[in-house]
Design a protein around this motif. Sequence first.
Motif, PDB file in Angstrom:
ATOM      1  N   TYR A  21       0.835  -1.200   0.000  1.00 55.74           N
ATOM      2  CA  TYR A  21       0.000   0.000   0.000  1.00 55.74           C
ATOM      3  C   TYR A  21       0.870   1.250   0.000  1.00 55.74           C
ATOM      4  N   ARG A  22       0.328   2.308  -0.570  1.00 48.84           N
ATOM      5  CA  ARG A  22       1.014   3.598  -0.610  1.00 48.84           C
ATOM      6  C   ARG A  22       0.029   4.671  -0.184  1.00 48.84           C
ATOM      7  N   ILE A  23       0.452   5.533   0.741  1.00 53.34           N
ATOM      8  CA  ILE A  23      -0.394   6.647   1.177  1.00 53.34           C
ATOM      9  C   ILE A  23      -0.147   7.829   0.245  1.00 53.34           C
ATOM     10  N   LEU A  24      -1.208   8.287  -0.409  1.00 60.78           N
ATOM     11  CA  LEU A  24      -1.102   9.358  -1.392  1.00 60.78           C
ATOM     12  C   LEU A  24      -2.037  10.500  -1.030  1.00 60.78           C
ATOM     13  N   GLU A  25      -1.557  11.723  -1.197  1.00 67.70           N
ATOM     14  CA  GLU A  25      -2.428  12.882  -1.050  1.00 67.70           C
ATOM     15  C   GLU A  25      -3.174  13.097  -2.363  1.00 67.70           C
ATOM     16  N   ALA A  26      -4.351  13.667  -2.257  1.00 63.68           N
ATOM     17  CA  ALA A  26      -5.168  13.902  -3.457  1.00 63.68           C
ATOM     18  C   ALA A  26      -4.394  14.704  -4.501  1.00 63.68           C
ATOM     19  N   GLU A  27      -3.628  15.696  -4.038  1.00 63.37           N
ATOM     20  CA  GLU A  27      -2.871  16.560  -4.950  1.00 63.37           C
ATOM     21  C   GLU A  27      -1.841  15.778  -5.753  1.00 63.37           C
ATOM     22  N   GLU A  28      -1.262  14.736  -5.146  1.00 65.35           N
ATOM     23  CA  GLU A  28      -0.282  13.917  -5.857  1.00 65.35           C
ATOM     24  C   GLU A  28      -0.894  13.259  -7.086  1.00 65.35           C
ATOM     25  N   ARG A  32      -1.267  15.341 -11.662  1.00 68.18           N
ATOM     26  CA  ARG A  32      -0.784  14.657 -12.866  1.00 68.18           C
ATOM     27  C   ARG A  32      -1.867  14.565 -13.937  1.00 68.18           C
ATOM     28  N   VAL A  33      -3.028  15.100 -13.628  1.00 68.06           N
ATOM     29  CA  VAL A  33      -4.108  15.205 -14.615  1.00 68.06           C
ATOM     30  C   VAL A  33      -4.468  16.683 -14.693  1.00 68.06           C
ATOM     31  N   SER A  34      -3.480  17.516 -14.988  1.00 63.60           N
ATOM     32  CA  SER A  34      -3.596  18.972 -14.870  1.00 63.60           C
ATOM     33  C   SER A  34      -4.621  19.578 -15.823  1.00 63.60           C
ATOM     34  N   TYR A  35      -4.953  18.886 -16.916  1.00 62.80           N
ATOM     35  CA  TYR A  35      -5.901  19.433 -17.885  1.00 62.80           C
ATOM     36  C   TYR A  35      -7.349  19.226 -17.452  1.00 62.80           C
ATOM     37  N   TYR A  36      -7.569  18.546 -16.308  1.00 66.17           N
ATOM     38  CA  TYR A  36      -8.926  18.231 -15.872  1.00 66.17           C
ATOM     39  C   TYR A  36      -9.145  18.767 -14.464  1.00 66.17           C
ATOM     40  N   THR A  37     -10.343  19.345 -14.220  1.00 67.88           N
ATOM     41  CA  THR A  37     -10.695  19.854 -12.896  1.00 67.88           C
ATOM     42  C   THR A  37     -11.630  18.864 -12.199  1.00 67.88           C
ATOM     43  N   PHE A  38     -11.151  18.297 -11.107  1.00 68.06           N
ATOM     44  CA  PHE A  38     -11.949  17.320 -10.369  1.00 68.06           C
ATOM     45  C   PHE A  38     -12.987  18.025  -9.498  1.00 68.06           C
ATOM     46  N   LEU A  39     -14.178  17.479  -9.496  1.00 65.24           N
ATOM     47  CA  LEU A  39     -15.228  17.972  -8.611  1.00 65.24           C
ATOM     48  C   LEU A  39     -14.999  17.436  -7.201  1.00 65.24           C
ATOM     49  N   PRO A  40     -15.592  18.051  -6.175  1.00 60.59           N
ATOM     50  CA  PRO A  40     -15.455  17.520  -4.813  1.00 60.59           C
ATOM     51  C   PRO A  40     -15.930  16.066  -4.759  1.00 60.59           C
ATOM     52  N   ASP A  41     -15.173  15.238  -4.097  1.00 61.81           N
ATOM     53  CA  ASP A  41     -15.493  13.812  -3.919  1.00 61.81           C
ATOM     54  C   ASP A  41     -15.305  12.986  -5.193  1.00 61.81           C
ATOM     55  N   LEU A  43     -12.642  12.286  -7.058  1.00 63.92           N
ATOM     56  CA  LEU A  43     -11.500  11.380  -7.044  1.00 63.92           C
ATOM     57  C   LEU A  43     -11.813  10.142  -6.203  1.00 63.92           C
ATOM     58  N   THR A  44     -12.451  10.341  -5.047  1.00 67.21           N
ATOM     59  CA  THR A  44     -12.829   9.213  -4.189  1.00 67.21           C
ATOM     60  C   THR A  44     -13.782   8.280  -4.934  1.00 67.21           C
ATOM     61  N   GLU A  45     -14.736   8.856  -5.643  1.00 65.06           N
ATOM     62  CA  GLU A  45     -15.699   8.049  -6.395  1.00 65.06           C
ATOM     63  C   GLU A  45     -15.002   7.245  -7.496  1.00 65.06           C
ATOM     64  N   ILE A  46     -14.037   7.874  -8.158  1.00 69.43           N
ATOM     65  CA  ILE A  46     -13.289   7.183  -9.215  1.00 69.43           C
ATOM     66  C   ILE A  46     -12.517   6.006  -8.632  1.00 69.43           C
ATOM     67  N   LEU A  47     -11.855   6.234  -7.493  1.00 66.10           N
ATOM     68  CA  LEU A  47     -11.086   5.165  -6.861  1.00 66.10           C
ATOM     69  C   LEU A  47     -12.003   4.018  -6.426  1.00 66.10           C
ATOM     70  N   GLU A  48     -13.187   4.351  -5.967  1.00 65.73           N
ATOM     71  CA  GLU A  48     -14.127   3.301  -5.561  1.00 65.73           C
ATOM     72  C   GLU A  48     -14.582   2.474  -6.758  1.00 65.73           C
ATOM     73  N   VAL A  49     -14.727   3.116  -7.914  1.00 57.87           N
ATOM     74  CA  VAL A  49     -15.076   2.390  -9.141  1.00 57.87           C
ATOM     75  C   VAL A  49     -13.935   1.448  -9.537  1.00 57.87           C
ATOM     76  N   LEU A  50     -12.701   1.920  -9.410  1.00 63.45           N
ATOM     77  CA  LEU A  50     -11.545   1.090  -9.738  1.00 63.45           C
ATOM     78  C   LEU A  50     -11.454  -0.108  -8.791  1.00 63.45           C
ATOM     79  N   ASN A  63     -10.920  11.884   1.074  1.00 65.88           N
ATOM     80  CA  ASN A  63     -10.967  12.987   0.099  1.00 65.88           C
ATOM     81  C   ASN A  63      -9.703  13.852   0.094  1.00 65.88           C
ATOM     82  N   GLU A  64      -8.818  13.661   1.044  1.00 70.30           N
ATOM     83  CA  GLU A  64      -7.549  14.388   1.068  1.00 70.30           C
ATOM     84  C   GLU A  64      -6.359  13.430   1.024  1.00 70.30           C
ATOM     85  N   GLU A  65      -6.562  12.246   1.562  1.00 73.63           N
ATOM     86  CA  GLU A  65      -5.480  11.270   1.640  1.00 73.63           C
ATOM     87  C   GLU A  65      -6.060   9.883   1.364  1.00 73.63           C
TER      88      GLU A  65
END
Length: 241
Positions: A21-28, A32-41, A43-50, A63-65
């Motif tokens: 496991y690796r602990i990652l901050e949301a900003e990390e 790396r997807v600088s051309y896209y603006t994530f809505l609140p929550d 990223l968490t929803e995307i990770l849950e789909v994965l 939502n932060e880590e």
Amino acid sequence: MNDISIKVLDVLFDLCEGEGYRILEAEEITSRVSYYTFLPDELTEILEVLVADGLIDLKYADNEEYCVSMRTKGRALIKQSRERLAKIVAEEPEILSYKKDLEEAEASRQERIALEEKKEKLKKESEETLRQAQESLDAAASEEEKAERQKALESAKVETKKRQDMISELENRIQRTEMRDRTRSNRSLLNATPEPLPAETDKKAVAVDPKKVFLFALLGSAVGALVVNLIFMIIILIKVC
């Protein structure tokens, strides 16, 4: 999965080395997807789909880590897609030419920024030197001080003239860079324009090469979107096949 989910998975492939496991901050991740603006929550929803697709494991998320690890299925999917993407890029001169143009454009942009910054710095130095020399002259109390500080002002003017010559040279270099960029841009547009069909050709009988159509479409995309769309297409093909 949509294209942003694929890009997030691709980012995790680089950030999560090994099987732990690796602990990652949301900003990390989002940086790396600088051309896209994530809505609140989002990223968490995307990770849950994965996680639901069996591509990653998620120990916790706030939502932060995030505590994430890549599963073998996820690594295999990204590895295969990158290998196929590399093959497509290596085999298609249109993409290679476009990639070269993008790299040259970025290098030119960085050069222009550096020249502009240097020009502005010289302008500010010239203005400050003259201002200080003039204020010093204005504050002179005696005729002797005035004469001495008048000389200092004249020296400052000479120095300013030298800086102005340097600024003019920088402006010329900036103009040459912009002209080079316009020439490159025009060349790219010409190269990307398909040849017109002969007037007597029956359009219905013309066989359209989907591969070429796809490649010309890519030429109008941003770098990040281009890579994401290719990887997205490849992963869908891998899943279907």
